[in-house]
Design a protein around this motif. Structure first.
Motif, PDB file in Angstrom:
ATOM      1  N   ARG A   1       1.025  -1.248  -0.091  1.00 43.17           N
ATOM      2  CA  ARG A   1      -0.110   0.016   0.106  1.00 43.17           C
ATOM      3  C   ARG A   1       1.143   0.725   0.095  1.00 43.17           C
ATOM      4  NH1 ARG A   1      -4.274  -0.246   4.928  1.00 43.17           N
ATOM      5  NH2 ARG A   1      -4.782  -1.486   3.654  1.00 43.17           N
ATOM      6  N   GLU A   2       0.634   1.971  -0.764  1.00 42.36           N
ATOM      7  CA  GLU A   2       1.698   3.034  -0.649  1.00 42.36           C
ATOM      8  C   GLU A   2       1.367   4.126   0.222  1.00 42.36           C
ATOM      9  OE1 GLU A   2       2.182   6.816  -4.344  1.00 42.36           O
ATOM     10  OE2 GLU A   2       2.839   5.007  -5.082  1.00 42.36           O
ATOM     11  N   ILE A   3       1.699   5.228   0.875  1.00 39.67           N
ATOM     12  CA  ILE A   3       1.216   5.664   2.030  1.00 39.67           C
ATOM     13  C   ILE A   3       1.729   7.310   1.832  1.00 39.67           C
ATOM     14  CG2 ILE A   3       1.772   6.789   3.794  1.00 39.67           C
ATOM     15  CD1 ILE A   3       1.248   3.941   3.884  1.00 39.67           C
ATOM     16  N   ARG A   4       3.128   7.495   0.767  1.00 37.83           N
ATOM     17  CA  ARG A   4       3.035   9.076   0.806  1.00 37.83           C
ATOM     18  C   ARG A   4       4.205   9.183  -0.808  1.00 37.83           C
ATOM     19  NH1 ARG A   4       4.748   8.399   5.814  1.00 37.83           N
ATOM     20  NH2 ARG A   4       7.159   8.492   6.350  1.00 37.83           N
ATOM     21  N   ARG A   5       4.288  10.099  -1.634  1.00 37.02           N
ATOM     22  CA  ARG A   5       5.191  10.222  -1.987  1.00 37.02           C
ATOM     23  C   ARG A   5       6.068  12.126  -2.073  1.00 37.02           C
ATOM     24  NH1 ARG A   5       3.705   8.595  -8.334  1.00 37.02           N
ATOM     25  NH2 ARG A   5       2.316   6.388  -7.821  1.00 37.02           N
ATOM     26  N   TRP A   6       7.189  11.670  -2.205  1.00 37.11           N
ATOM     27  CA  TRP A   6       7.970  13.100  -2.376  1.00 37.11           C
ATOM     28  C   TRP A   6       8.726  13.119  -3.593  1.00 37.11           C
ATOM     29  CZ3 TRP A   6      12.958  14.627  -2.163  1.00 37.11           C
ATOM     30  CH2 TRP A   6      13.080  16.401  -1.694  1.00 37.11           C
ATOM     31  N   GLY A   7       9.021  14.782  -4.110  1.00 33.02           N
ATOM     32  CA  GLY A   7       9.418  14.753  -4.959  1.00 33.02           C
ATOM     33  C   GLY A   7       8.523  14.659  -6.359  1.00 33.02           C
ATOM     34  N   GLU A   8       8.871  15.330  -7.815  1.00 31.04           N
ATOM     35  CA  GLU A   8       7.933  15.451  -9.016  1.00 31.04           C
ATOM     36  C   GLU A   8       9.185  14.376  -9.597  1.00 31.04           C
ATOM     37  OE1 GLU A   8       5.582  15.113  -9.988  1.00 31.04           O
ATOM     38  OE2 GLU A   8       4.676  15.646  -8.413  1.00 31.04           O
ATOM     39  N   PRO A   9       9.040  13.705 -10.406  1.00 24.98           N
ATOM     40  CA  PRO A   9      10.085  12.860 -11.464  1.00 24.98           C
ATOM     41  C   PRO A   9      10.140  14.255 -12.641  1.00 24.98           C
ATOM     42  CG  PRO A   9       8.371  10.523 -10.587  1.00 24.98           C
ATOM     43  CD  PRO A   9       7.891  12.335  -9.899  1.00 24.98           C
ATOM     44  N   LYS A  10      11.924  14.486 -12.204  1.00 25.95           N
ATOM     45  CA  LYS A  10      12.152  14.554 -13.201  1.00 25.95           C
ATOM     46  C   LYS A  10      11.690  14.907 -14.676  1.00 25.95           C
ATOM     47  CE  LYS A  10      16.590  17.246 -15.353  1.00 25.95           C
ATOM     48  NZ  LYS A  10      18.040  17.205 -15.048  1.00 25.95           N
ATOM     49  N   THR A  11      11.390  15.539 -16.092  1.00 25.23           N
ATOM     50  CA  THR A  11      11.138  15.467 -16.984  1.00 25.23           C
ATOM     51  C   THR A  11      12.103  15.916 -18.017  1.00 25.23           C
ATOM     52  OG1 THR A  11       8.586  16.495 -16.657  1.00 25.23           O
ATOM     53  CG2 THR A  11       9.822  16.371 -19.091  1.00 25.23           C
ATOM     54  N   PHE A  12      12.543  15.157 -18.749  1.00 25.19           N
ATOM     55  CA  PHE A  12      13.792  15.323 -19.479  1.00 25.19           C
ATOM     56  C   PHE A  12      13.905  15.451 -21.435  1.00 25.19           C
ATOM     57  CE2 PHE A  12      15.634  12.641 -15.981  1.00 25.19           C
ATOM     58  CZ  PHE A  12      16.351  13.053 -15.305  1.00 25.19           C
ATOM     59  N   ASP A  13      14.388  16.409 -21.710  1.00 25.87           N
ATOM     60  CA  ASP A  13      14.707  16.441 -23.203  1.00 25.87           C
ATOM     61  C   ASP A  13      15.268  15.992 -23.651  1.00 25.87           C
ATOM     62  OD1 ASP A  13      16.956  17.835 -22.622  1.00 25.87           O
ATOM     63  OD2 ASP A  13      16.849  19.896 -22.860  1.00 25.87           O
ATOM     64  N   PHE A  14      15.768  14.546 -23.188  1.00 23.06           N
ATOM     65  CA  PHE A  14      16.128  13.619 -24.173  1.00 23.06           C
ATOM     66  C   PHE A  14      16.109  12.342 -23.385  1.00 23.06           C
ATOM     67  CE2 PHE A  14      18.698  14.990 -20.815  1.00 23.06           C
ATOM     68  CZ  PHE A  14      19.600  13.528 -19.805  1.00 23.06           C
ATOM     69  N   GLU A  15      16.351  11.157 -24.221  1.00 20.68           N
ATOM     70  CA  GLU A  15      15.631   9.927 -23.079  1.00 20.68           C
ATOM     71  C   GLU A  15      16.887   9.441 -22.483  1.00 20.68           C
ATOM     72  OE1 GLU A  15      13.493   6.566 -22.885  1.00 20.68           O
ATOM     73  OE2 GLU A  15      13.271   8.084 -24.310  1.00 20.68           O
ATOM     74  N   PRO A  16      16.634   9.443 -21.009  1.00 20.61           N
ATOM     75  CA  PRO A  16      17.218   8.831 -19.825  1.00 20.61           C
ATOM     76  C   PRO A  16      18.029   7.841 -20.143  1.00 20.61           C
ATOM     77  CG  PRO A  16      14.724   9.398 -19.153  1.00 20.61           C
ATOM     78  CD  PRO A  16      15.760   9.741 -20.933  1.00 20.61           C
ATOM     79  N   LYS A  17      19.165   7.721 -20.122  1.00 14.84           N
ATOM     80  CA  LYS A  17      19.535   6.557 -19.449  1.00 14.84           C
ATOM     81  C   LYS A  17      19.998   5.719 -18.203  1.00 14.84           C
ATOM     82  CE  LYS A  17      22.662   7.744 -23.209  1.00 14.84           C
ATOM     83  NZ  LYS A  17      24.150   7.728 -23.890  1.00 14.84           N
ATOM     84  N   GLU A  18      20.088   4.248 -18.668  1.00 15.01           N
ATOM     85  CA  GLU A  18      20.422   3.824 -17.457  1.00 15.01           C
ATOM     86  C   GLU A  18      21.843   4.126 -16.644  1.00 15.01           C
ATOM     87  OE1 GLU A  18      18.361  -0.305 -16.704  1.00 15.01           O
ATOM     88  OE2 GLU A  18      17.324  -0.129 -18.663  1.00 15.01           O
ATOM     89  N   HIS A  19      21.892   3.540 -15.786  1.00 18.90           N
ATOM     90  CA  HIS A  19      23.239   3.820 -14.908  1.00 18.90           C
ATOM     91  C   HIS A  19      24.090   3.136 -15.260  1.00 18.90           C
ATOM     92  CE1 HIS A  19      21.922   0.090 -12.841  1.00 18.90           C
ATOM     93  NE2 HIS A  19      23.085  -0.049 -11.995  1.00 18.90           N
ATOM     94  N   PHE A  20      23.974   1.713 -15.679  1.00 16.74           N
ATOM     95  CA  PHE A  20      24.690   0.915 -16.748  1.00 16.74           C
ATOM     96  C   PHE A  20      25.353   1.824 -18.070  1.00 16.74           C
ATOM     97  CE2 PHE A  20      20.947  -1.590 -16.129  1.00 16.74           C
ATOM     98  CZ  PHE A  20      21.109  -1.110 -18.010  1.00 16.74           C
ATOM     99  N   ASP A  21      24.334   2.206 -18.048  1.00 18.30           N
ATOM    100  CA  ASP A  21      24.825   3.412 -19.198  1.00 18.30           C
ATOM    101  C   ASP A  21      25.642   4.251 -19.259  1.00 18.30           C
ATOM    102  OD1 ASP A  21      24.481   0.986 -21.435  1.00 18.30           O
ATOM    103  OD2 ASP A  21      22.468   1.572 -21.472  1.00 18.30           O
ATOM    104  N   LEU A  22      25.596   5.574 -18.502  1.00 15.08           N
ATOM    105  CA  LEU A  22      25.860   5.800 -17.699  1.00 15.08           C
ATOM    106  C   LEU A  22      27.274   6.199 -16.521  1.00 15.08           C
ATOM    107  CD1 LEU A  22      22.937   7.907 -16.110  1.00 15.08           C
ATOM    108  CD2 LEU A  22      24.260   8.846 -18.168  1.00 15.08           C
ATOM    109  N   GLY A  23      27.797   5.208 -16.718  1.00 21.51           N
ATOM    110  CA  GLY A  23      29.234   4.907 -16.313  1.00 21.51           C
ATOM    111  C   GLY A  23      30.226   5.213 -16.558  1.00 21.51           C
ATOM    112  N   GLY A  24      30.008   4.794 -17.624  1.00 19.34           N
ATOM    113  CA  GLY A  24      31.454   4.652 -18.791  1.00 19.34           C
ATOM    114  C   GLY A  24      32.533   4.116 -18.471  1.00 19.34           C
ATOM    115  N   GLY A  25      33.917   5.128 -18.692  1.00 21.72           N
ATOM    116  CA  GLY A  25      35.052   4.603 -18.698  1.00 21.72           C
ATOM    117  C   GLY A  25      35.047   3.848 -16.738  1.00 21.72           C
ATOM    118  N   LEU A  26      34.352   5.439 -15.704  1.00 21.17           N
ATOM    119  CA  LEU A  26      33.901   5.133 -14.325  1.00 21.17           C
ATOM    120  C   LEU A  26      33.732   3.575 -13.653  1.00 21.17           C
ATOM    121  CD1 LEU A  26      33.713   8.850 -13.821  1.00 21.17           C
ATOM    122  CD2 LEU A  26      35.795   7.605 -14.351  1.00 21.17           C
ATOM    123  N   MET A  27      32.962   2.894 -14.450  1.00 22.43           N
ATOM    124  CA  MET A  27      32.849   1.742 -14.027  1.00 22.43           C
ATOM    125  C   MET A  27      32.681   0.728 -14.847  1.00 22.43           C
ATOM    126  SD  MET A  27      27.723   1.870 -13.590  1.00 22.43           S
ATOM    127  CE  MET A  27      27.904   3.610 -11.459  1.00 22.43           C
TER     128      MET A  27
END
Length: 423
Positions: free
Chosen positions: A121-147
């Motif tokens: 059961r959902e109790i509450r929410r905080w914050g609004e998910p950001k709207t991107f003007d590009f297709e957001p990537k998953e973290h493993f595609d963002l890590g680049g040479g540092l991950m």
């Protein structure tokens, strides 16, 4: 662990609680085993009394010149019978202990009924998910040479990662930020505990004996902890605590190790589900009267981490069929991941009542009372460092693939404002 006396007196309530968890009834089996064990104990006590009495009579008969052989034969037979009963009693006690240790905690009356995560059961929410003007990537595609997942796989196999440079520092910054927040603002004492433990602590918090397959074990007698809940909670094992010092609030940043048994095919890419990960854990030990307020406080502390990082999240009350083994009531925090387009668990805050305390023999003596009572224990992620790193990467990604560092973390990053991963 449940109170055997309570089970004996409330078999219907036990089975009703198990039914809410989707478990089969056990009360009849427990009561039958308990009655058998108590009958054996009663017979042993009667035989012990008769043996003592007969032994005294033997001396008196011999002193009067009578024939003590019949009494001596009786004592010998009693000894043989007692030896057999003692073996039976030990086996029954062991069977009863195993059965009782395998029973999960019973859901609190406020826990919503349900079969699985779909009924939370959902109790509450905080914050609004950001709207991107590009297709957001998953973290493993963002890590680049540092991950580096491939390099980690060469070292350790699947479900490991190597973090480099600013990414490694970001992970460290998150842990330091969480510890400073919990110790500076939330009243927790920082602890530095072992990550290897013996059997007893894992029995105390409920991972053993039922969930050994979820753990990693050394070739010796140690286990690697799945969470600092194990070590922090067990600091009060076998203790009688001063109620004036309760609640005790503790926090620790540790490595954690989980085999992820039963998770084949789930989150095989990235850092969501790994064998080795870091977590900042919160544990509270308190009186029953403080328990509910401490649960709300702990949940709010985990929420504050996400608020200060600007990460949208929601709070769920877990249903009866989705709670962990030791919990009687649980709130999950799920953070928004733009790359996945959904909320994912990042913290779980549970009130276990006296369930763990009974297993650990952790008690307190109320003022003015001779008898002791069991404390209540609570645990919660404050929060999972790796998953928080994932959330920061996905929520703070920019169109060019770089990562904006949240303001709350910049002091821990030497003032660095942007992480570039194309290195």
């Amino acid at each position: 662990m449940l109170d055997l006396k309570w089970v004996r007196e409330n078999p219907d309530l036990l089975d009703a609680g198990l039914a809410r968890r989707g478990k089969e009834p056990l009360a009849a089996s427990i009561v039958a085993l308990d009655e058998k064990q108590r009958a054996v104990t009663t017979e042993l006590q009667g035989l012990q009394a008769r043996r003592n009495d007969a032994s005294r009579q033997i001396g008196a008969v011999k002193k009067s010149g009578g024939d003590a052989q019949p009494l001596m034969d009786e004592v010998a037979a009693i000894k043989d019978r007692m030896a057999a009963l003692e073996d039976e009693e030990r086996a029954l006690v062991a069977d009863l202990d195993t059965l009782m240790l395998g029973i999960p905690n019973l859901p609190d009356d406020q826990v919503p009924d349900g079969a699985d995560e779909n009924d939370n059961r959902e109790i509450r929410r905080w914050g609004e998910p950001k709207t991107f003007d590009f297709e957001p990537k998953e973290h493993f595609d963002l890590g680049g040479g540092l991950m580096d997942f491939e390099g980690a796989a060469k070292l350790s196999g699947a479900r490991f990662v190597i973090l480099k440079g600013a990414m490694a520092r970001l992970s460290r910054a998150l842990a330091q930020f969480m510890l400073d927040l919990h110790t500076g603002d939330h009243g927790y004492t920082e602890m530095n505990t072992p990550v290897m433990v013996l059997d007893a602590p894992l029995v105390g918090t409920g991972q053993l004996p039922k969930f050994s397959e979820d753990l990693f074990r050394t070739t010796g007698s140690h286990w690697l902890i799945p969470t600092a809940e194990v070590t922090l909670t067990n600091t009060v094992a076998d203790s009688i605590l001063d109620p004036a010092k309760l609640p005790i609030r503790m926090t620790a940043h540790t490595l954690c190790f989980r085999s992820e048994a039963g998770s084949a095919g789930k989150d095989t890419r990235g850092m969501i589900r790994q064998h080795q990960f870091e977590k900042v854990e919160m544990v509270t030990v308190c009186t029953p009267e403080q328990s509910e307020a401490e649960h709300q406080h702990m949940t709010a502390c985990a929420e504050e981490v996400l608020k200060r990082l600007g990460l949208p999240y929601r709070v769920l009350a877990l249903c009866s069929g989705d709670m962990g083994f030791s919990a009687r009531r649980t709130y999950d925090l799920e953070v928004w991941l733009p790359g996945q387009g959904r909320y994912r668990e990042i913290s779980s805050c549970s009130n276990t009542g006296d369930f763990q305390a009974r297993r650990m023999k952790a008690r307190y003596r109320p003022d003015g009372e001779k008898a002791t009572r069991f404390v209540h224990t609570l645990n919660g992620s404050g929060v999972a460092v790796g998953r928080c790193l994932v959330a920061v990467l996905e929520n703070y990604q920019q169109a060019d693939g770089s990562i904006l560092v949240p303001e709350a973390l910049r002091p821990y990053m030497g003032g660095l404002e942007v992480i570039r991963t194309d290195v």
